[in-house]
Design a protein around this motif. Sequence first.
Motif, mmCIF file in Angstrom:
data_model
loop_
_atom_site.group_PDB
_atom_site.id
_atom_site.type_symbol
_atom_site.label_atom_id
_atom_site.label_comp_id
_atom_site.label_asym_id
_atom_site.label_seq_id
_atom_site.Cartn_x
_atom_site.Cartn_y
_atom_site.Cartn_z
ATOM 1 N N HIS A 12 0.856 -1.189 0.000
ATOM 2 C CA HIS A 12 0.000 0.000 0.000
ATOM 3 C C HIS A 12 0.893 1.240 0.000
ATOM 4 C CE1 HIS A 12 -3.819 -2.030 0.431
ATOM 5 N NE2 HIS A 12 -3.295 -2.792 1.372
ATOM 6 N N GLY A 13 1.534 1.492 -1.152
ATOM 7 C CA GLY A 13 2.332 2.700 -1.308
ATOM 8 C C GLY A 13 3.807 2.583 -0.990
ATOM 9 N N THR A 14 4.281 1.399 -0.635
ATOM 10 C CA THR A 14 5.702 1.238 -0.302
ATOM 11 C C THR A 14 6.427 0.251 -1.206
ATOM 12 O OG1 THR A 14 5.174 -0.432 1.379
ATOM 13 C CG2 THR A 14 5.372 1.870 2.130
ATOM 14 N N ALA A 15 5.850 -0.090 -2.340
ATOM 15 C CA ALA A 15 6.490 -1.072 -3.231
ATOM 16 C C ALA A 15 7.858 -0.600 -3.714
ATOM 17 C CB ALA A 15 5.590 -1.391 -4.428
ATOM 18 N N GLN A 34 5.871 2.612 -13.229
ATOM 19 C CA GLN A 34 4.860 3.368 -12.502
ATOM 20 C C GLN A 34 3.535 3.311 -13.254
ATOM 21 O OE1 GLN A 34 7.816 6.725 -10.659
ATOM 22 N NE2 GLN A 34 6.418 7.386 -12.226
ATOM 23 N N TYR A 35 2.455 3.627 -12.540
ATOM 24 C CA TYR A 35 1.141 3.656 -13.172
ATOM 25 C C TYR A 35 1.081 4.674 -14.305
ATOM 26 C CZ TYR A 35 -1.131 0.483 -9.902
ATOM 27 O OH TYR A 35 -1.498 -0.628 -9.196
ATOM 28 N N ILE A 51 3.968 2.149 -7.926
ATOM 29 C CA ILE A 51 4.507 1.075 -8.761
ATOM 30 C C ILE A 51 3.383 0.159 -9.247
ATOM 31 C CG2 ILE A 51 6.062 -0.928 -8.823
ATOM 32 C CD1 ILE A 51 7.435 1.871 -8.709
ATOM 33 N N MET A 52 3.212 0.124 -10.573
ATOM 34 C CA MET A 52 2.249 -0.777 -11.190
ATOM 35 C C MET A 52 2.832 -2.191 -11.259
ATOM 36 S SD MET A 52 0.287 -0.504 -14.840
ATOM 37 C CE MET A 52 1.760 -0.672 -15.826
ATOM 38 N N MET A 65 8.732 -10.050 -7.505
ATOM 39 C CA MET A 65 7.910 -9.035 -8.141
ATOM 40 C C MET A 65 7.051 -8.352 -7.083
ATOM 41 S SD MET A 65 6.545 -11.119 -11.418
ATOM 42 C CE MET A 65 7.637 -12.120 -12.408
ATOM 43 N N ALA A 66 6.661 -7.111 -7.351
ATOM 44 C CA ALA A 66 5.818 -6.382 -6.407
ATOM 45 C C ALA A 66 5.090 -5.245 -7.109
ATOM 46 C CB ALA A 66 6.662 -5.826 -5.256
ATOM 47 N N ALA A 67 4.027 -4.763 -6.455
ATOM 48 C CA ALA A 67 3.239 -3.639 -6.953
ATOM 49 C C ALA A 67 2.559 -2.957 -5.777
ATOM 50 C CB ALA A 67 2.194 -4.119 -7.955
ATOM 51 N N ASP A 68 2.072 -1.744 -6.051
ATOM 52 C CA ASP A 68 1.276 -1.008 -5.071
ATOM 53 C C ASP A 68 -0.200 -1.148 -5.404
ATOM 54 O OD1 ASP A 68 3.124 0.352 -3.304
ATOM 55 O OD2 ASP A 68 3.703 1.588 -5.021
ATOM 56 N N TYR A 69 -1.006 -1.366 -4.366
ATOM 57 C CA TYR A 69 -2.451 -1.253 -4.527
ATOM 58 C C TYR A 69 -2.801 0.232 -4.571
ATOM 59 C CZ TYR A 69 -3.400 -6.127 -3.098
ATOM 60 O OH TYR A 69 -3.477 -7.478 -3.022
ATOM 61 N N PRO A 70 -3.779 0.612 -5.371
ATOM 62 C CA PRO A 70 -4.242 2.001 -5.312
ATOM 63 C C PRO A 70 -5.047 2.225 -4.032
ATOM 64 C CG PRO A 70 -5.540 0.746 -6.892
ATOM 65 C CD PRO A 70 -4.439 -0.160 -6.414
ATOM 66 N N ALA A 71 -5.253 3.500 -3.664
ATOM 67 C CA ALA A 71 -5.989 3.839 -2.443
ATOM 68 C C ALA A 71 -7.390 3.239 -2.432
ATOM 69 C CB ALA A 71 -6.055 5.352 -2.287
ATOM 70 N N SER A 72 -7.981 3.063 -3.598
ATOM 71 C CA SER A 72 -9.326 2.479 -3.673
ATOM 72 C C SER A 72 -9.352 1.024 -3.201
ATOM 73 C CB SER A 72 -9.866 2.572 -5.103
ATOM 74 O OG SER A 72 -9.047 1.816 -5.983
#
Length: 143
Positions: A12-15, A34-35, A51-52, A65-72
């Motif tokens: 959640h924002g730290t990828a 990035q997105y 990070i997408m 591998m890793a990604a960030d979830y969006p705030a939604s």
Amino acid sequence: MTVLLNPYLNFHGTAREALEFYHSVLGGTLNLMQYDAIPGMMGDPSESTLIMHGQLETEDGLTLMAADYPASMQEVPDASTPGSSVCVSGDDLERLTAIWTALAESATHIQQPFEKAPWGDTFGMLSDRFGVPWMISGGPAQD
């Protein structure tokens, strides 16, 4: 033909921070997307630099591998949620010890120190500074 199984961690924002840390621990090549790399992919412009998709590949064959979830998607569990672990194993005890030492340096919790286990391997479990559970296991070299 090759088939691979790779851990894919969600944050959640730290990828970015997590992948850069894992890059410092594991070495290799880090690629981050990035997105905002794909116009229209992220609805909220304030999240465009999240990070997408990130991928770390090491010289010794590890892929993370890793990604960030969006705030939604704040309610969706991330990689720090109990129930799974990233496991690194092999017979190169020097390499495994270096990985353990780097992860343990800022770990939030060490469940099992990296030491000789009853079954003969050197084994340890910890949660890194991002809350991600890791298991490191070193066994004897195979002939």
